[in-house]
Design a protein around this motif. Structure first.
Motif, PDB file in Angstrom:
ATOM      1  N   LEU A 122     -23.283   4.185  -2.206  1.00 29.60           N
ATOM      2  CA  LEU A 122     -22.179   3.228  -2.301  1.00 29.60           C
ATOM      3  C   LEU A 122     -22.190   2.496  -3.642  1.00 29.60           C
ATOM      4  CD1 LEU A 122     -22.277   1.753   1.324  1.00 29.60           C
ATOM      5  CD2 LEU A 122     -20.600   3.345   0.377  1.00 29.60           C
ATOM      6  N   LYS A 149     -23.355   3.795  -6.438  1.00 26.42           N
ATOM      7  CA  LYS A 149     -22.878   4.779  -7.416  1.00 26.42           C
ATOM      8  C   LYS A 149     -21.363   4.933  -7.316  1.00 26.42           C
ATOM      9  CE  LYS A 149     -23.409   9.587  -8.907  1.00 26.42           C
ATOM     10  NZ  LYS A 149     -24.119  10.874  -8.695  1.00 26.42           N
ATOM     11  N   LYS A 150     -20.839   4.914  -6.085  1.00 25.74           N
ATOM     12  CA  LYS A 150     -19.387   5.029  -5.902  1.00 25.74           C
ATOM     13  C   LYS A 150     -18.666   3.877  -6.590  1.00 25.74           C
ATOM     14  CE  LYS A 150     -17.086   3.744  -2.290  1.00 25.74           C
ATOM     15  NZ  LYS A 150     -16.461   3.549  -0.957  1.00 25.74           N
ATOM     16  N   GLN A 151     -19.221   2.671  -6.473  1.00 28.45           N
ATOM     17  CA  GLN A 151     -18.611   1.511  -7.123  1.00 28.45           C
ATOM     18  C   GLN A 151     -18.631   1.661  -8.642  1.00 28.45           C
ATOM     19  OE1 GLN A 151     -17.028  -1.136  -5.615  1.00 28.45           O
ATOM     20  NE2 GLN A 151     -16.436  -1.641  -7.710  1.00 28.45           N
ATOM     21  N   TYR A 176     -15.988   4.053  -9.594  1.00 25.26           N
ATOM     22  CA  TYR A 176     -14.679   3.394  -9.484  1.00 25.26           C
ATOM     23  C   TYR A 176     -14.397   2.544 -10.725  1.00 25.26           C
ATOM     24  CZ  TYR A 176     -11.083   0.117  -7.971  1.00 25.26           C
ATOM     25  OH  TYR A 176      -9.946  -0.654  -7.906  1.00 25.26           O
ATOM     26  N   TYR A 197     -14.497  10.073  -9.123  1.00 23.39           N
ATOM     27  CA  TYR A 197     -14.579   9.022  -8.102  1.00 23.39           C
ATOM     28  C   TYR A 197     -14.077   9.527  -6.756  1.00 23.39           C
ATOM     29  CZ  TYR A 197     -13.153   5.065  -5.281  1.00 23.39           C
ATOM     30  OH  TYR A 197     -12.964   4.205  -4.229  1.00 23.39           O
ATOM     31  N   TYR A 241     -16.568  11.915  -5.122  1.00 24.99           N
ATOM     32  CA  TYR A 241     -17.763  11.227  -4.634  1.00 24.99           C
ATOM     33  C   TYR A 241     -17.429  10.327  -3.448  1.00 24.99           C
ATOM     34  CZ  TYR A 241     -22.484   9.431  -4.915  1.00 24.99           C
ATOM     35  OH  TYR A 241     -23.790   9.128  -4.626  1.00 24.99           O
ATOM     36  N   GLN A 242     -16.234   9.778  -3.429  1.00 19.85           N
ATOM     37  CA  GLN A 242     -15.800   8.963  -2.294  1.00 19.85           C
ATOM     38  C   GLN A 242     -15.795   9.792  -1.013  1.00 19.85           C
ATOM     39  OE1 GLN A 242     -11.642   7.817  -2.151  1.00 19.85           O
ATOM     40  NE2 GLN A 242     -12.177   5.768  -1.423  1.00 19.85           N
ATOM     41  N   CYS A 258     -19.338  10.258   0.176  1.00 18.24           N
ATOM     42  CA  CYS A 258     -19.836   9.040   0.830  1.00 18.24           C
ATOM     43  C   CYS A 258     -19.324   8.941   2.262  1.00 18.24           C
ATOM     44  CB  CYS A 258     -19.408   7.803   0.038  1.00 18.24           C
ATOM     45  SG  CYS A 258     -20.308   7.566  -1.498  1.00 18.24           S
TER      46      CYS A 258
END
Length: 242
Positions: free
Chosen positions: A199, A201-203, A206, A218, A221-222, A225
């Motif tokens: 999460l 890394k996702k941020q 983003y 993004y 990867y989202q 997740c």
């Protein structure tokens, strides 16, 4: 409701009345073993050879009265649909399927488009008692005790004495004992350390995408997740049911 009867349905009706009175705009999801295999939920009718038809008719009346729609369709014991899932808002329901159970009934797994509500606690102060200077604490308490006695002798009323005691006690604690501010942990139980890193890394992805206007990394990867979180949630539920 292993042994269907009118008394249990009357209690259910009372519970639903209380819920709808106190939460008029809330969505209701009701599930369980209702043991009413002779109801045809597609047209809200009862088979001609039904056992206890009055009891099963009563269940239909209750669901109609409170706007409940029966969502589950797969038989849960042999060819009988005994375990049911009702809701007042069918648009929230995605799927409802069976998995093998630990008894003679299948386990229902229902996927809904809802999120749990968390009553978040405010940050609070916690004193580090192990690092307290107890000599100073005792000294301050002795001084406070003398002051309280003098106030009582001077006919100060009980409320004023209490407020004086409370004010000086907490002032003493704040002055002498180290403290820190802690926040409550409202994390979902299946959010592991690995998922927390994902999460984070996702941020970061983003933030990068927002600057560069390139969203492909993004978005991919989202999706990863979401799959990992859903997998962890299902594994957590399955472990709890073992």
């Amino acid at each position: 409701m292993p042994h269907r009867n009118k008394v249990q349905l009357e209690e259910l009706e009372k519970s639903l009345e209380k819920i709808t009175e106190e939460n008029k705009n809330s969505n209701i999801i009701l599930a369980g073993d209702f043991n009413c295999p002779d109801i045809m939920w597609n047209n809200l009718s009862i088979k001609k050879d039904a056992q206890d038809p009055e009891v099963q008719k009563q269940l239909i009346n209750i669901t109609t009265q409170f706007g409940l729609t029966q969502f589950h369709e797969e038989p849960t014991r042999e060819s009988n649909l005994l375990d049911l899932v009702f809701t007042t808002n069918p648009s929230l329901m995605k799927t409802s399927t069976n998995i093998p159970g630990i008894s003679d009934h299948a386990i229902i797994i229902t996927d809904t488009d809802i999120k749990p509500f968390y009553s978040k606690s405010n940050p609070r102060k916690v004193y580090t008692w192990a690092r307290a200077n107890w000599d100073e604490v005792n000294k301050d308490i002795d001084s406070l005790t003398t002051q309280i006695r003098n106030n009582i002798q001077n006919n100060q009323n009980v409320n004023e004495v209490w407020l004086t005691f409370k004010k000086h006690l907490f002032a003493s604690l704040d002055k002498i004992i180290p403290s820190k501010i802690v926040k409550s942990n409202n994390r979902l139980p299946w959010i592991t350390h690995k998922i927390k890193k994902m999460l984070k890394k996702k941020q970061n992805l983003y933030n990068q995408a927002k600057k560069t206007k390139y969203w492909t990394n993004y978005q991919l990867y989202q999706k990863s997740c979401k799959r990992e979180i859903r997998k962890a949630e299902h594994n957590y539920i399955n472990r709890r049911n073992e």
